[in-house]
Design a protein around this motif. Structure first.
Motif, PDB file in Angstrom:
ATOM      1  N   MET A  47      35.957  36.698  37.992  1.00 51.06           N
ATOM      2  CA  MET A  47      36.750  37.822  37.626  1.00 51.06           C
ATOM      3  C   MET A  47      37.258  38.309  39.118  1.00 51.06           C
ATOM      4  O   MET A  47      38.184  38.823  39.301  1.00 51.06           O
ATOM      5  N   ALA A  48      36.143  38.659  40.089  1.00 46.51           N
ATOM      6  CA  ALA A  48      36.716  39.273  41.236  1.00 46.51           C
ATOM      7  C   ALA A  48      37.419  38.122  41.958  1.00 46.51           C
ATOM      8  O   ALA A  48      38.614  38.697  42.398  1.00 46.51           O
ATOM      9  N   ALA A  49      37.387  36.816  41.898  1.00 46.80           N
ATOM     10  CA  ALA A  49      38.173  35.739  42.597  1.00 46.80           C
ATOM     11  C   ALA A  49      39.739  36.004  41.952  1.00 46.80           C
ATOM     12  O   ALA A  49      40.548  35.990  42.723  1.00 46.80           O
ATOM     13  N   LEU A  50      39.672  36.177  40.740  1.00 48.67           N
ATOM     14  CA  LEU A  50      41.011  36.119  39.947  1.00 48.67           C
ATOM     15  C   LEU A  50      41.675  37.507  40.567  1.00 48.67           C
ATOM     16  O   LEU A  50      43.096  37.204  40.649  1.00 48.67           O
ATOM     17  N   ASN A  51      41.081  38.381  40.379  1.00 47.91           N
ATOM     18  CA  ASN A  51      41.759  39.737  40.895  1.00 47.91           C
ATOM     19  C   ASN A  51      42.035  39.770  42.033  1.00 47.91           C
ATOM     20  O   ASN A  51      43.387  40.122  42.336  1.00 47.91           O
ATOM     21  N   GLU A  52      41.268  39.254  43.094  1.00 45.70           N
ATOM     22  CA  GLU A  52      41.596  38.808  44.564  1.00 45.70           C
ATOM     23  C   GLU A  52      43.120  37.864  44.675  1.00 45.70           C
ATOM     24  O   GLU A  52      43.982  38.366  45.244  1.00 45.70           O
ATOM     25  N   SER A  53      42.924  36.978  43.807  1.00 49.65           N
ATOM     26  CA  SER A  53      44.314  36.225  43.837  1.00 49.65           C
ATOM     27  C   SER A  53      45.457  36.989  43.341  1.00 49.65           C
ATOM     28  O   SER A  53      46.383  36.723  43.997  1.00 49.65           O
ATOM     29  N   VAL A  54      45.291  37.630  42.243  1.00 49.70           N
ATOM     30  CA  VAL A  54      46.370  38.571  41.620  1.00 49.70           C
ATOM     31  C   VAL A  54      46.820  39.414  42.579  1.00 49.70           C
ATOM     32  O   VAL A  54      48.258  39.545  43.005  1.00 49.70           O
ATOM     33  N   VAL A  55      46.050  40.223  43.498  1.00 46.41           N
ATOM     34  CA  VAL A  55      46.380  41.158  44.522  1.00 46.41           C
ATOM     35  C   VAL A  55      47.049  40.202  45.683  1.00 46.41           C
ATOM     36  O   VAL A  55      48.308  40.758  46.060  1.00 46.41           O
ATOM     37  N   GLN A  56      46.629  39.150  46.019  1.00 48.19           N
ATOM     38  CA  GLN A  56      47.214  38.488  46.897  1.00 48.19           C
ATOM     39  C   GLN A  56      48.778  37.905  46.729  1.00 48.19           C
ATOM     40  O   GLN A  56      50.043  37.712  47.263  1.00 48.19           O
ATOM     41  N   ALA A  57      48.781  37.730  45.244  1.00 51.63           N
ATOM     42  CA  ALA A  57      50.280  37.077  44.854  1.00 51.63           C
ATOM     43  C   ALA A  57      51.405  38.349  44.802  1.00 51.63           C
ATOM     44  O   ALA A  57      52.277  38.314  45.081  1.00 51.63           O
ATOM     45  N   LYS A  58      50.653  39.628  44.423  1.00 55.73           N
ATOM     46  CA  LYS A  58      51.748  40.647  44.274  1.00 55.73           C
ATOM     47  C   LYS A  58      51.928  40.988  45.689  1.00 55.73           C
ATOM     48  O   LYS A  58      53.266  41.489  45.995  1.00 55.73           O
ATOM     49  N   ALA A  59      50.951  40.910  46.906  1.00 51.57           N
ATOM     50  CA  ALA A  59      51.371  41.230  48.020  1.00 51.57           C
ATOM     51  C   ALA A  59      52.416  40.388  48.736  1.00 51.57           C
ATOM     52  O   ALA A  59      53.339  40.698  49.500  1.00 51.57           O
ATOM     53  N   SER A  60      52.469  39.174  48.296  1.00 46.15           N
ATOM     54  CA  SER A  60      53.250  38.213  49.007  1.00 46.15           C
ATOM     55  C   SER A  60      54.664  38.293  48.296  1.00 46.15           C
ATOM     56  O   SER A  60      55.589  37.981  49.091  1.00 46.15           O
ATOM     57  N   ARG A  61      54.908  38.904  47.192  1.00 46.51           N
ATOM     58  CA  ARG A  61      56.169  39.325  46.602  1.00 46.51           C
ATOM     59  C   ARG A  61      56.540  40.632  47.236  1.00 46.51           C
ATOM     60  O   ARG A  61      57.934  40.662  47.190  1.00 46.51           O
ATOM     61  N   GLY A  62      55.706  41.531  47.660  1.00 47.30           N
ATOM     62  CA  GLY A  62      56.361  42.901  48.216  1.00 47.30           C
ATOM     63  C   GLY A  62      55.307  43.604  47.637  1.00 47.30           C
ATOM     64  O   GLY A  62      54.853  43.692  46.477  1.00 47.30           O
ATOM     65  N   ASP A  63      55.660  44.986  47.837  1.00 45.51           N
ATOM     66  CA  ASP A  63      54.667  45.900  47.536  1.00 45.51           C
ATOM     67  C   ASP A  63      55.058  46.564  46.227  1.00 45.51           C
ATOM     68  O   ASP A  63      55.956  47.134  46.125  1.00 45.51           O
TER      69      ASP A  63
END
Length: 107
Positions: A47-63
């Motif tokens: 779950m921590a790895a999934l949440n980290e991946s989601v945060v990285q994906a959102k950051a790559s799109r923009g804030d």
């Protein structure tokens, strides 16, 4: 001890342990107990790895920006469609006769 040849590369410790187990089985006795690992295996928190991946994906799109959602394109209509087959030809079935054996000619 025989050397294992082929695509498998085995650790010498593993080969020795396996040979001990085989020898115990041949002599009809209990195989030696397996040694416990000195440190327990590290189990990743999925779950921590999934949440980290989601945060990285959102950051790559923009804030905090959301992805643009578009309507799917409508399928194109073809100008000419094949006409359905004639119903008479659909119902028509042919029965195949089985070959019959010809009698022998007398000599």
């Amino acid at each position: 001890m025989a050397v294992v040849k082929g695509p498998y590369v085995l650790d010498a410790q593993y080969i020795k342990a396996l040979a001990e187990i085989i020898e115990a089985k041949r002599e009809h006795r209990e195989p030696p107990a397996a040694a416990e690992p000195s440190q327990p295996a590290r189990v990743p928190d999925l779950m921590a790895a999934l949440n980290e991946s989601v945060v990285q994906a959102k950051a790559s799109r923009g804030d905090g920006e959301h992805a643009d959602v578009h309507e799917p394109p409508q399928p194109k209509k073809t100008a000419a469609q094949k006409a359905p087959a004639n119903k008479a030809s659909e119902q028509k079935t042919t029965t195949k006769k089985t070959a019959t054996r010809k009698p022998r000619r007398s000599a």
